[in-house]
Every structure is written in C-alpha cells, then in structure tokens.
Write a protein that holds these residues in place. Structure first.
Motif, PDB file in Angstrom:
ATOM      1  N   PHE A 244      35.614  34.095  38.930  1.00 17.72           N
ATOM      2  CA  PHE A 244      36.650  33.099  38.529  1.00 17.72           C
ATOM      3  C   PHE A 244      35.912  31.569  38.515  1.00 17.72           C
ATOM      4  O   PHE A 244      35.101  31.528  39.599  1.00 17.72           O
TER       5      PHE A 244
ATOM      6  N   LEU B  81      45.384  38.606  35.755  1.00 14.26           N
ATOM      7  CA  LEU B  81      44.218  39.166  35.526  1.00 14.26           C
ATOM      8  C   LEU B  81      42.889  39.680  36.700  1.00 14.26           C
ATOM      9  O   LEU B  81      42.495  40.355  36.050  1.00 14.26           O
ATOM     10  N   LEU B  82      43.689  38.868  38.591  1.00 21.44           N
ATOM     11  CA  LEU B  82      41.861  38.743  38.271  1.00 21.44           C
ATOM     12  C   LEU B  82      42.490  40.563  38.896  1.00 21.44           C
ATOM     13  O   LEU B  82      41.747  41.504  39.229  1.00 21.44           O
ATOM     14  N   ALA B  83      43.742  40.913  38.818  1.00 21.13           N
ATOM     15  CA  ALA B  83      44.289  42.443  40.283  1.00 21.13           C
ATOM     16  C   ALA B  83      43.652  43.195  38.690  1.00 21.13           C
ATOM     17  O   ALA B  83      42.950  44.480  39.506  1.00 21.13           O
ATOM     18  N   LYS B  84      44.101  43.664  37.752  1.00 17.75           N
ATOM     19  CA  LYS B  84      44.037  43.815  36.498  1.00 17.75           C
ATOM     20  C   LYS B  84      41.792  44.284  36.920  1.00 17.75           C
ATOM     21  O   LYS B  84      41.685  45.375  36.861  1.00 17.75           O
ATOM     22  N   THR B  85      41.657  42.889  36.532  1.00 19.08           N
ATOM     23  CA  THR B  85      39.865  43.228  36.894  1.00 19.08           C
ATOM     24  C   THR B  85      39.829  44.281  37.971  1.00 19.08           C
ATOM     25  O   THR B  85      38.298  44.367  37.518  1.00 19.08           O
ATOM     26  N   LEU B  86      40.454  44.029  39.204  1.00 20.12           N
ATOM     27  CA  LEU B  86      39.905  44.696  40.152  1.00 20.12           C
ATOM     28  C   LEU B  86      40.002  46.460  40.357  1.00 20.12           C
ATOM     29  O   LEU B  86      40.638  47.304  41.388  1.00 20.12           O
TER      30      LEU B  86
ATOM     31  N   PHE C 197      41.648  45.191  48.454  1.00 23.15           N
ATOM     32  CA  PHE C 197      42.688  45.307  47.290  1.00 23.15           C
ATOM     33  C   PHE C 197      42.030  45.904  46.228  1.00 23.15           C
ATOM     34  O   PHE C 197      42.181  46.712  45.518  1.00 23.15           O
TER      35      PHE C 197
ATOM     36  N   VAL D 140      50.805  42.110  44.356  1.00 24.03           N
ATOM     37  CA  VAL D 140      50.416  40.808  43.439  1.00 24.03           C
ATOM     38  C   VAL D 140      51.455  39.778  43.321  1.00 24.03           C
ATOM     39  O   VAL D 140      51.834  38.738  43.849  1.00 24.03           O
TER      40      VAL D 140
ATOM     41  N   ARG E 204      45.751  33.944  36.524  1.00 19.36           N
ATOM     42  CA  ARG E 204      44.749  34.581  36.609  1.00 19.36           C
ATOM     43  C   ARG E 204      44.889  35.315  37.982  1.00 19.36           C
ATOM     44  O   ARG E 204      44.381  35.808  37.776  1.00 19.36           O
ATOM     45  N   TRP E 205      45.775  35.406  38.899  1.00 19.63           N
ATOM     46  CA  TRP E 205      45.838  36.275  39.584  1.00 19.63           C
ATOM     47  C   TRP E 205      46.076  37.371  38.976  1.00 19.63           C
ATOM     48  O   TRP E 205      45.184  38.369  40.389  1.00 19.63           O
TER      49      TRP E 205
ATOM     50  N   ILE F  91      35.619  46.846  34.635  1.00 19.86           N
ATOM     51  CA  ILE F  91      35.034  44.903  34.361  1.00 19.86           C
ATOM     52  C   ILE F  91      35.345  43.916  34.959  1.00 19.86           C
ATOM     53  O   ILE F  91      36.376  44.166  35.018  1.00 19.86           O
TER      54      ILE F  91
ATOM     55  N   ASP G 284      50.434  31.078  39.008  1.00 25.38           N
ATOM     56  CA  ASP G 284      48.742  31.099  38.055  1.00 25.38           C
ATOM     57  C   ASP G 284      48.591  32.320  38.149  1.00 25.38           C
ATOM     58  O   ASP G 284      48.344  33.487  37.933  1.00 25.38           O
TER      59      ASP G 284
ATOM     60  N   LEU H 263      53.284  36.222  46.086  1.00 25.72           N
ATOM     61  CA  LEU H 263      53.127  34.809  45.692  1.00 25.72           C
ATOM     62  C   LEU H 263      54.124  34.852  44.898  1.00 25.72           C
ATOM     63  O   LEU H 263      54.772  33.428  45.095  1.00 25.72           O
TER      64      LEU H 263
END
Lengths: 214, 569
Positions: free
Chosen positions: A87, B466-471, A104, B482, B463-464, A83, B461, B486
């Motif tokens: 953001f 979370l973002l990597a996980k959703t990718l 990535f 990540v 969200r970095w 999913i 942050d 960072l």
C-alpha cells in the motif's frame, strides 16, 4: 493470445461503474518483471488492483479473466489468491511487534519448529538491515525502516504475484529514491511478477518493465 | 433486510413493542376485578370505557402526577441542551472548556440514584448548603423550606439535569468534529458576528440534528424516571411513573389493571412531551431563520450586551452543575462518617465508621448480584453486537437505518417496557431470578454497547483487513488477530459503559427481580423512606464505587495494555 504458464495475466479485463467504463486492458507480466500502469487519479488504477487482488466493491462490474501461473483466479477468495499487496503506507500492524508483523503472513513449512521460524524472522530482519529490531514497537521505526519491514512481510507470505499501489507516494523525496531502488531490486530478485500502479513517471522508469498508460 | 438486521430487530426492536402491548393490554379488560362483575362485552364495541380507565381518571391527584412527569420530561432536556450549547458557544473549544468537559465525563459514571441522594443531602433544610449559608447569615435554625420533594418539582428537574447535561455534553462533543465548527465560527466572525453569537448561529444548527436522538431518549427518560423521582420528586402526589410502579407491585390484582391504564397514560405523556419538543424545534428553526435574515450586526451595543450575557451564562451553568455534584458527593461522605452533626455546624462534631461497618456486613449478596447481572448482560450485548457488526461489514450492508430501532428500548418509557417484560415472564412462568434481571438489563445495555462498537468498526481503516487477507489470513484470523486488537479501545469502553449502566439500573432490577434479587442499587433506593442520613450516604457511595472504577478502567486499561505500542493510543 498465448497462455503463459508462469506469470500474471489479464485477459480482456474491463471494469465499469454503472454504465461508465473505467478501463479495459489485456496484458501479461513475467516473473521478475515489474510492469507499470500509469494514469491520473480517477482512471481506475486502484480499482484494477482491487479486482486482481479479489476485493472489488459492489459498485463495480468487472469482465475478463485474471490468470496466475495459468490458473484462473476470478472465483478464488482474496486470502487464497496468494497475491500480495503493497500500500501507500507501510501499514505495520500497530498492536504487533516488528517480528510479529513479519510472522503474520509467514508461510509455515512442514515440520518447522517455532525456533526455526524465529530464526527465519531473524534472518529476514538481517536482510533488510534491521537485525535485532524484532521486539520493537513498529511506531518507533523510521519511515524508511517501516517500508522495508512492510516489503519483507509481503515477501515472507510467499506471494505468487505482487501488486504495488503507489507505494512511494507518501515518502519524502530523499527516502523515496532509496526505498524505490531497494524495493525494485528485492522484487526482481524474488522472481515474482509485479504490477505497479503510479502517476509518477520516475517510478515507472525505475521499475524498468513495460509501461501501460491508461 | 439481511439476517443480521433481522436478528437485531428481533432482539432489540421486538421486545419493547411486545412488552408494551403486554403492559397495556390489561387496561382494556372488561372484567371489573374489584367486584368481579363483567361489563357487557357487546357494549365494549359500542364504546363502553374499560373499568381500569374509569378507576385511573378518578384516582385523586392523577392529573398533577401526569403534569409533573410532563414538566420533568420537557424541562430536563431543555435545561441540559441550553446549558451545553451555551457552554460550547462560550468556551469555543478552548483549553478551559476542554478541561471542564473532562471533569464532566466522570459524572456519567455516577448512578442517577446516587447523584439524587447527593443532591438531597446537599440541599435538605439541614444540608451542607443550608449550613454554609447559616454560617454566613448567622442562622440558628434550619430554614423552614422544603426544597427536596417539594410539589414544584424543582429538585427533581435539577437532579435529572445534573446527570443528563454531562450526557448531552459528551454526545455533543463526539458529534462536534463533523460540524467543522472552527471554520464556521471564523467565517461568521469575518462577517461581523461576535464569537458566542457566531457559534450559536452557525454551529448549533449543524450540531443539533446530530444529537437529536439522544435528546429524545433524555425526554423519555426524564418523563418516566422512577428512582430519581422517588428520591427528589414530590410525594403528594408522586410522579406518574412512581405511582405506576406502586400499583404494579401491589398485591391486589385490580391494582394491576390500574397500573396498566397508568402505563398507557405514561406512554401518552412521554409521546406528548416528544411532540411538544418537536413543535419547539419548528419554532426555534423559524426564529433562527428570522435572526439570520436580519443580517450581520454592526457591533451595536445591544448585540454586544446580548453576546456578553450569553457568554456569562454559558460559562456558569455547566461548571455550577459540576460544583453541585462535587459538593453533593462531599455531603454523602460527611454523612457516612458523621456520628453527631448538630445544625449549623458545617462539619460533623463527632466521627464514626459505624455506618460503614453496618453496610459492609450486609453488602456481599447485593454486590455479588450486581456484578453477576452486569457481567451477564454486558457479555451478551458484546457478543451480539460483534456478530451483527461482523456480518454487516462482510455483506457491506447499508446500516444507517439500524440506529432507529437500536434506540427503541430507550425511546419507550422504561416503566412501560419493564412491566411488560414482567407480565411476559409471568405468562411464560419464568420466575424472578438473577438471569431474568440480567435479561432485562440487556435491553438497556445493548444500545450503548452496540453504538460504541459500531464507532470502532466505522473508524477502522478498511485497508488493515485487506492487508491481512492478502497476507493469507482467514476470516477468523482477520477477526481475532486484526479486528479485535485494533478496536480494543472501543471494546473496553463498550464493556465499561455497559457495566456502568447495568450497575446503576434500578427499575428492571426491582420489578423483574420482584424484590428477591437485591443489588447495591435497589438496596440504596430502599433506604429512601426509612434510611438515616448516614446509611444513605454510605450506600450511595458504595453504589457509585463500582461504576466509577469501571470508568477509570476504561481510561487506564488501553494505556496499560498498549504501553509499548504507541500506534495504538
């Protein structure tokens, strides 16, 4: 209730903090549809997205089921759910080049060579009007360009569903219109179920799908 | 308690406690080691005092030694705190203030011993300061006044404050943003307070609690320092900590018992200094309350004068200390290249590289040892910090309580803790080695490495990831591709800070290495009794070179690595 086999489905989902219930809802989103959930801040919109994506904080309790293409996701960890999440900010990784950002989440095809993968990235950049931008520092891109890269990065990870968390609220008015149209057109073409939360009615109308008010 | 918390306690909390017990235990022995007699063990419970205590109490000058340590432990943090707060109040985060703060940062990289040597060469009867005065006042002979090593300990406290004030300043600057200082001052000024007074009345009370723990560490350090006291402190008698080390390394076994009793006294003195500090905290809080209750000033002339005096002091102390350090380094340099330097000439009359060539012919082993120890201890600290921080983020544990025992190695006097580790090593038949020294360094490096990396984790942050996980990124990819990039700036800072600390550590190196693992720091301090001005200048500069290099790397490396990634800077 009939179980859909292709879309994203929420069955009797109810979220609460302690004893206070934030929301409860059931709905289903078909592939190619962008469903909108609208509500003021504090109504649990972002919590709902966190629940669907698989990283709900300890402070919340959730009931109900999330189904994707008929499969229950509740016990699946976030990185395996397929999913994607868009953001408020583009959130391009600042330490990676534009191309590396796209790469990535890129799903590797069996037997694909690095050269072929690079080619796919080049095509993807071309598709968002940024041909030749691969080696650039993401910080050197304009806000609109960053948004487009973020969306393309999401699509290259080949998500089975997409969640959008007020993705246009940090853009200025002029850019907003342009990016909104681009995003929804791209999402409909990608043919995945998409779930938008927003407090802006114009976003909801542009999405063109069902609207649920919290 | 999560496993990561337990691991951190095991590694950082338990050793200082166990080490202290081991350091103190021999003091309670009833064997009278000097004549081999045994006190009646039954009498022990009847309240017979162990012989080591009697020996300690009857040691000549022990009260003076303890008093010196106590004074250094109280006046050093007081001087540092007052100069830093007045400086911040007077400069109001203005441009000059920021520039001076930036100049103060590199002082942190200069080892305590090198700074002490610098001050000693500057303020000795034939030092540069005296020569400058001589050229103005027309002195022919150096003054007959011994400032360095004087029983009044002024030089010791000044030397400590020169190093601790920049530390307190940087800690305070790091905490300042969370006090919302400009708005507090603006509000107080609309109520009629002058700027410096406004800062002291509204910002200082909010800032103080945030820098309290580091100040406690300064108190304990200043009351128990060995290297600075050896160089600048009184010699007849020396501070308690210096005598403790003398007894601890003495070949006679009964001296060990004496050292142990002295360790107990040292622990008591450091805790006593802390308690007095706590009482002063209360009194200051009360004074603040009564000042606040007086109401806003009506621009009375006394208030204006008060404001002017405070501002003037605030603008003077920190810059003066920086000038002293700078002149001291000049003094080291001149001494290292001077062949002939008659009083009262300000510059040497003949120059030579003799001291440098002598030093460079013997410096390889000490340098190699110092670097190896620093790399080993810092690597261990970084790996352990990352493991615990990663585990804490994943379990989303509440970690606020952790910081208390992170400070434990810094809140127990180094001499007590280190002699305890040495006893432990003897009992477990670990012979003095480079590895053992690195193990000892680890405890003093770890708190700073951990706190630096923790701020990196906290600032990132969420969200970095979370973002990597959703990718679709796995935990390992999230961490390596990540998280690590960072927080790379903090990672570099942590590594360089750790290296700087390890390269400068004297006591753990000397005691755990039992003199068999020489480093640039131990070699430099060994010169205190025998070295000429020239060799001291040379070695003190050599000792400062590597930490200064580390400091510059910490500033430059992120800019070089991320020169093409503006979002990272």
């Amino acid at each position: 209730m009939t179980t859909m086999t292709t879309g994203l489905e929420l069955q009797n989902v109810s979220l609460s903090v302690g004893s206070r219930q934030l929301l409860s809802l059931s709905c289903s989103v078909a592939p190619g549809e962008v469903m909108t959930v609208m509500g003021a801040s504090g109504t649990g919109k972002s919590t709902l997205l966190a629940f669907i994506a698989g990283f709900l904080g300890d402070a919340f309790t959730a009931e109900g089921r999330v189904l994707l293409a008929g499969k229950e996701l509740n016990a699946v960890p976030a990185e395996k759910r397929r999913i994607g999440l868009l953001f408020q900010d583009a959130l391009l990784f600042p330490h990676l080049s534009v191309a590396a950002n796209l790469k990535f989440g890129l799903v590797r095809k069996v037997g694909e060579s690095p050269r072929e993968r690079d080619l796919r990235i080049e095509l993807a950049l071309d598709a968002i009007g940024l041909a030749g931008f691969g080696d650039r520092d993401p910080a050197s891109l304009s806000g609109g360009q960053q948004s487009r890269v973020a969306l393309m990065r999401l699509l290259l990870s080949e998500p089975k569903a997409i969640l959008l968390d007020e993705p246009f609220s940090n853009l200025d008015m002029q850019l907003r219109e342009e990016i909104r149209t681009f995003t929804f057109d791209t999402l409909r073409a990608a043919d995945v179920p998409a779930f938008l939360v927003t407090h802006d009615l114009a976003d909801a109308q542009a999405a063109g799908g069902k609207i649920i008010a919290l | 308690m999560s496993w990561s918390t337990r691991l951190l306690f095991l590694v950082l909390g338990a050793p200082p406690l166990v080490g202290s017990v081991l350091a103190l235990a021999p003091a309670f022995s009833q064997y009278n080691l000097s004549d081999g007699s045994l006190n009646d063990s039954l009498n022990y419970f009847a309240g017979q005092i162990p012989p080591a205590f009697i020996a300690l109490v009857s040691t000549p000058g022990i009260a003076t030694s303890a008093m010196t340590s106590l004074l250094a432990g109280l006046l050093t943090p007081a001087l540092s705190l007052v100069s830093v707060f007045l400086f911040l109040a007077a400069s109001q985060e203005g441009r000059t203030g920021k520039m001076i703060a930036q100049l103060a940062a590199p002082v942190l990289a200069i080892p305590h011993a090198a700074a002490a040597f610098a001050l000693a060469l500057l303020l000795a009867p034939t030092g540069i300061a005296s020569r400058i005065i001589a050229s103005v006042a027309g002195w022919e002979l150096p003054p007959d006044f011994l400032f360095i090593n004087h029983p009044n300990s002024v030089a010791l406290i000044l030397g400590l404050a020169l190093k601790e004030a920049p530390f307190v300043l940087l800690v305070a600057l790091a905490a300042l943003p969370s006090t919302d200082a400009p708005r507090r001052v603006a509000l107080a000024r609309t109520l009629g307070y002058r700027p410096t007074t406004a800062w002291l009345l509204t910002v200082a009370p909010a800032l103080y609690p945030l820098i309290r723990l580091p100040l406690f560490a300064v108190i304990v350090f200043a009351s128990s320092t060995v290297d600075v006291a050896l160089i600048l402190g009184p010699s007849l008698p020396p501070t308690l900590s210096v005598r403790l080390v003398e007894w601890f390394v003495a070949p006679e076994i009964e001296q060990r018992q004496l050292a142990s009793a002295a360790a107990l006294l040292q622990l008591f003195i450091s805790l006593f200094a802390l308690s007095i500090w706590l009482i002063f905290e209360r009194l200051t809080a009360r004074a603040y309350a009564s000042i606040a209750a007086r109401g806003a000033p009506r621009a009375a002339s006394t208030d204006l004068r008060f404001e002017a005096v405070l501002t003037a002091i605030g603008n003077t102390l920190i810059p003066t200390s920086l000038v002293l350090v700078l002149m001291g380094i000049m003094a080291l340099f001149l001494a290292s290249v001077g062949a002939q330097w008659r009083y009262p000439a300000i510059l040497p009359t003949a120059w030579s590289l003799q001291h440098w060539s002598t030093a460079l012919s013997t410096w390889q082993t000490p340098l190699f040892n110092a670097i190896a120890i620093a790399l080993l201890s810092v690597t261990a600290a970084i790996v352990l910090s990352l493991i615990t921080l990663e585990a804490q983020t994943r379990s989303r544990a509440n970690t606020t309580r952790l910081s208390t025992f992170l400070y434990l190695p810094l809140l127990i006097p180094q001499v007590v803790f280190v002699s305890g580790i040495a006893v432990f090593a003897e009992r477990t038949r670990l012979s003095p080695s480079l590895l053992l020294v690195a193990g000892g360094h680890f405890f003093f490096v770890m708190p700073y490495v951990y706190l630096t990396l923790q701020s990196g984790y906290a600032r990132l942050d969420s969200r970095w990831l979370l973002l990597a996980k959703t990718l679709g990124a796995s935990s390992a990819v999230c961490f390596l591709r990540v998280r690590i990039p960072l927080i790379s700036t903090q990672l570099i800072t942590a590594a360089m800070l750790g290296l700087t600390i390890s390269l400068s550590l004297y006591l753990p190196t000397q005691i755990l290495g039992a003199g068999r693992v020489p480093t640039i720091t131990t070699e430099a301090i060994a010169l205190v009794s025998s070295g000429s001005r020239g060799t001291i200048g040379t070695w003190a500069l050599l000792q400062s070179a590597l930490p200064t290099l580390c400091f510059m790397l910490a500033l430059l490396a992120p800019r070089l690595i991320w020169s093409n990634r503006k979002g990272m800077l």
